[in-house]
Design a protein around this motif. Structure first.
Motif, PDB file in Angstrom:
ATOM      1  N   GLY A   1      -4.541   0.059  -5.101  1.00 49.76           N
ATOM      2  CA  GLY A   1      -3.795   1.012  -5.990  1.00 49.76           C
ATOM      3  C   GLY A   1      -3.492   0.436  -7.429  1.00 49.76           C
ATOM      4  N   GLN A   2      -2.792   0.984  -8.269  1.00 56.74           N
ATOM      5  CA  GLN A   2      -2.873   0.473  -9.644  1.00 56.74           C
ATOM      6  C   GLN A   2      -1.288   0.944 -10.308  1.00 56.74           C
ATOM      7  N   ALA A   3      -1.254   0.178 -11.288  1.00 56.29           N
ATOM      8  CA  ALA A   3       0.299   0.376 -12.078  1.00 56.29           C
ATOM      9  C   ALA A   3       0.017  -0.135 -13.397  1.00 56.29           C
ATOM     10  N   LEU A   4       0.837   0.337 -14.161  1.00 61.30           N
ATOM     11  CA  LEU A   4       0.904   0.243 -15.693  1.00 61.30           C
ATOM     12  C   LEU A   4       2.154  -0.256 -16.178  1.00 61.30           C
TER      13      LEU A   4
ATOM     14  N   SER B   1       7.233   5.986 -14.693  1.00 61.13           N
ATOM     15  CA  SER B   1       5.991   6.732 -14.328  1.00 61.13           C
ATOM     16  C   SER B   1       4.890   6.028 -13.705  1.00 61.13           C
ATOM     17  N   HIS B   2       4.618   4.814 -14.164  1.00 59.56           N
ATOM     18  CA  HIS B   2       3.578   3.909 -13.406  1.00 59.56           C
ATOM     19  C   HIS B   2       3.956   2.583 -13.163  1.00 59.56           C
ATOM     20  N   GLY B   3       5.445   2.592 -12.484  1.00 55.41           N
ATOM     21  CA  GLY B   3       5.949   0.983 -12.205  1.00 55.41           C
ATOM     22  C   GLY B   3       6.002   0.800 -11.008  1.00 55.41           C
ATOM     23  N   ARG B   4       5.379   1.680  -9.796  1.00 54.57           N
ATOM     24  CA  ARG B   4       5.528   1.465  -8.474  1.00 54.57           C
ATOM     25  C   ARG B   4       4.691   0.223  -8.048  1.00 54.57           C
ATOM     26  N   VAL B   5       5.111  -1.155  -8.007  1.00 50.58           N
ATOM     27  CA  VAL B   5       4.308  -2.245  -7.750  1.00 50.58           C
ATOM     28  C   VAL B   5       3.775  -2.427  -6.318  1.00 50.58           C
TER      29      VAL B   5
ATOM     30  N   LYS C   1       0.757  -1.305   0.049  1.00 51.80           N
ATOM     31  CA  LYS C   1      -0.255   0.007  -0.153  1.00 51.80           C
ATOM     32  C   LYS C   1       0.818   1.216  -0.024  1.00 51.80           C
ATOM     33  N   ALA C   2       1.779   1.241  -0.820  1.00 53.78           N
ATOM     34  CA  ALA C   2       2.925   2.271  -1.067  1.00 53.78           C
ATOM     35  C   ALA C   2       2.573   3.550  -1.092  1.00 53.78           C
ATOM     36  N   ASP C   3       1.235   3.817  -1.734  1.00 56.35           N
ATOM     37  CA  ASP C   3       0.821   5.126  -1.887  1.00 56.35           C
ATOM     38  C   ASP C   3       0.494   5.767  -0.257  1.00 56.35           C
ATOM     39  N   HIS C   4      -0.167   4.931   0.382  1.00 57.94           N
ATOM     40  CA  HIS C   4      -0.502   5.307   1.688  1.00 57.94           C
ATOM     41  C   HIS C   4       0.732   5.504   2.414  1.00 57.94           C
ATOM     42  N   ALA C   5       1.850   4.766   2.322  1.00 57.40           N
ATOM     43  CA  ALA C   5       3.098   5.188   3.086  1.00 57.40           C
ATOM     44  C   ALA C   5       3.578   6.577   2.809  1.00 57.40           C
TER      45      ALA C   5
ATOM     46  N   ALA D   1       2.559  -0.243  -4.573  1.00 55.45           N
ATOM     47  CA  ALA D   1       1.386   0.380  -4.600  1.00 55.45           C
ATOM     48  C   ALA D   1      -0.032  -0.553  -4.741  1.00 55.45           C
ATOM     49  N   LEU D   2       0.303  -1.650  -5.168  1.00 59.11           N
ATOM     50  CA  LEU D   2      -0.626  -2.724  -5.347  1.00 59.11           C
ATOM     51  C   LEU D   2      -0.717  -3.526  -4.186  1.00 59.11           C
ATOM     52  N   VAL D   3       0.153  -3.733  -3.465  1.00 60.71           N
ATOM     53  CA  VAL D   3       0.194  -4.800  -2.478  1.00 60.71           C
ATOM     54  C   VAL D   3      -0.665  -4.668  -1.288  1.00 60.71           C
TER      55      VAL D   3
END
Length: 638
Positions: free
Chosen positions: A393-396, A422-426, A157-161, A428-430
């Protein structure tokens, strides 16, 4: 034993749960029973789970029940993800431990308090990483000092962190680089730390062997060792007397003294035999295993050989386990299970290894591996793009369709950050669910959904300095020997691409090739006869051309003849893109390996003899074998 029977009542039940043929399970069990010496090695696939502790206990139980522990050639063996994981635990580097392998039982807290004369000694466990960032978000923690980690990328949940870090009243970071995702999340203070090759101290490996770590590089600029930084902060907080260390040897002696303080053989970690080591002897210290008690000259080669365990009655104990279950199961909204992990040539969040052009050449983009059956159902093509969405979260990511991936499961590496993609932070999904004992998050099992994404154009951009493409572009940054490269995918129009390039390199002489009907744009910027940047974009056609661009970037001055070819896909020297790098040790591309196969190399050894690939560390040998196998299939079809 009753719990074990309930979890695995018979062969058929285990087969169904594990999706492994009963005959294979039976063969494995027979091999285990009939083999005297068995080592069970495991890594993060077991540990990084909301039931990781139970999984490890189950492995240990098998060795205890069969007597395969504490003996030569037998035992459980955890392959940790850090080179000094054991040393960190010895020093109390976990939230549920005090130093020298002591916990928070009242007697242990009292012992450490008296040894250090520390009346305000912590008396209960602290928060583990995931819970700590929840506490920051809830404003229960208002100040944080981050050392030697990059939680804005690596935590679930890296966006939260990352958002939590930005809410702190005081945020300090010890770091060897001027920029990373965590530092960029809003740090107030940057403390320049020593890198691995600049540090002086001791480390411990997985067989309890302590070794001196000696620096092989001088400290640059204002960088200082972690111990020195901590001591200086402590002095300014009024604790100078307790932190009056002259160097690493002083700290090591105190560490050794605490390990044997009121020990009397009760605690396994004891290096009291080194508590009086001189500065000179510390400097020359040879690798040694613990325990090394007072009066001993050599450490213990093997623990538990005599059946003596670190429990009050010195007997090993079985622990009741819970039935295996996912913390979050797949659903109709999130039908696939995401597994995360490392790649061969990168390390963690790529802040260091990502700076190596050779290491980055093997897998230059963040990707997701998908089984062909799942890919066909979702309309995904190898080399295309997929949007990955989880409840968090999401990634591309670029799509890699491979038979190596199981049906219903997908895999993505953890390494890319906001700095390198740009969109590779995995992260954020976990899934942030954690093990109740270890605090390890469920990094290997997050329900996700995938959908195909298309872009109008793809290509590459190289420049002397990092300039990330703007707007809604998808990009991945690659370190080059003489600058920076970007893989790009975008819905830019030809005119939008031209406007962006010209705006950034207005002070340069610009050569352009524009074909709006075909969606083709190529541009090169020169300054004083040297290439400053180049951008190639075209409708999606597969692998972008890199070799010509990199060669031009590496040249000091480009003559008029070569400049005429700057916008072509082929340099005047006939250099063309030979495919992805396979062997990082010797810089051997897939194209070079295929040429060796075409010339008669029939196995990995023959390929190695021809082009050196696979002859050093050997980590690329499986990939070489796959290339050989694919070539044989093509040959048989032909």
């Amino acid at each position: 034993m009753q719990t074990a029977r309930e979890i695995a009542p018979d062969l058929e039940s285990v087969s169904a749960l594990c999706r492994i043929e009963p005959s294979l399970i039976a063969a494995f069990c027979n091999a285990w029973i009939s083999t005297k010496r068995v080592v069970t090695a495991w890594s993060q696939g077991v540990n990084q789970s909301a039931q990781g502790t139970d999984k490890v206990d189950a492995i240990i139980h098998c060795h205890l029940a069969s007597g395969r522990i504490g003996k030569e050639g037998a035992g459980p063996f955890s392959l940790t993800g850090q080179p000094n994981a054991m040393g960190g635990r010895e020093a109390g580097g976990l939230a549920n431990m005090l130093a020298a392998h002591m916990g928070f039982a009242p007697a242990e807290v009292d012992r450490v308090k008296r040894f250090w004369n520390a009346p305000l000694m912590a008396e209960r466990e602290g928060l583990k990483a995931v819970q700590m960032f929840d506490a920051i978000a809830q404003k229960r923690i208002r100040a944080l000092w981050v050392m030697a980690t990059n939680p804005a990328v690596s935590l679930p949940k890296a966006d939260h962190a990352r958002a939590a870090l930005g809410s702190l009243d005081f945020f300090a970071i010890s770091e060897v680089l001027l920029s990373n995702d965590t530092l960029n999340a809003g740090a107030h203070v940057l403390l320049p730390a020593a890198a691995w090759g600049e540090k002086d101290g001791a480390v411990t490996n997985s067989e309890r062997r302590m070794s001196r770590q000696r620096p092989f590089l001088p400290l640059p600029g204002e960088a200082r060792a972690d111990w020195w930084i901590v001591c200086e902060v402590a002095k300014r907080m009024g604790f100078g007397e307790a932190f009056a260390y002259a160097g690493p040897a002083d700290i090591f002696r105190e560490h050794a003294a605490l390990s044997c303080f009121e020990n009397h053989g009760a605690r396994g970690f004891d290096i009291g035999g080194l508590a009086q080591v001189s500065d000179a002897a510390y400097e020359d210290l040879e690798p040694v295993q613990w325990p090394l008690r007072k009066g001993e000259r050599e450490g213990a080669l093997r623990l538990f050989a005599n059946g003596d365990f670190q429990t009050p009655d010195r007997r090993a104990r079985f622990v009741e386990l819970t039935k295996p279950a996912l913390s979050l199961a797949p659903s109709s909204d999130f039908p696939l299970m995401l597994n995360t992990g490392r790649m061969r040539d990168q390390w963690h969040t790529m802040t260091r290894t990502g700076r190596s052009p050779r290491l980055g050449a093997h897998a230059p983009e963040p990707f997701i591996s998908v089984n062909p059956q799942d890919a066909a159902q979702l309309g995904l093509a190898s080399g295309g793009f997929a949007k990955i969405v989880s409840p968090y979260g999401q990634a591309l990511l670029r799509v890699d369709v491979t038979e190596a991936q199981a049906v219903g499961a997908v895999f993505a590496p953890i390494h890319w950050s906001a700095e390198t993609s740009s969109h590779g932070r995995v992260g954020a999904l976990v899934n942030p669910a954690t093990d109740p004992f270890s605090g390890q998050p469920e990094l290997k099992a997050t329900p996700v959904r995938l959908s195909a994404i298309t872009f109008a154009c793809e290509g590459g951009f190289v420049a002397r300095a990092a300039i990330a493409p703007a707007g809604s572009c998808w990009w991945a940054r690659i370190s080059l020997a003489d600058g920076v490269g970007y893989r790009i995918a975008s819905d830019w129009s030809v005119q939008a691409a031209a406007d962006w390039f010209n705006a950034h390199f207005a002070q340069c002489e610009i050569a352009e090739l524009i074909d709006a009907p075909q969606g083709l744009y190529r541009a090169a910027a020169f300054k004083d006869g040297r290439l400053e940047a180049a951008l190639f974009l075209a409708p999606p056609t597969g692998e972008p051309v890199w070799e010509t661009l990199k060669d031009l970037l590496a040249a000091d001055v480009i003559d008029a003849t070569r400049r005429r070819f700057a916008l072509s896909v082929r340099d005047v020297g006939g250099v063309v893109d030979r495919g992805p790098m396979v062997c990082a040790c010797f810089g051997v591309s897939e194209g070079a390996i295929r040429e060796a196969i075409d010339a008669g190399a029939c196995d990995a050894a023959a390929v190695g003899a021809a082009v050196k690939a696979g002859t050093n560390c050997g980590s690329c040998v499986p990939e070489i074998r796959k290339i050989i196998s694919a070539a044989r299939v093509l040959e048989s079809v032909a």
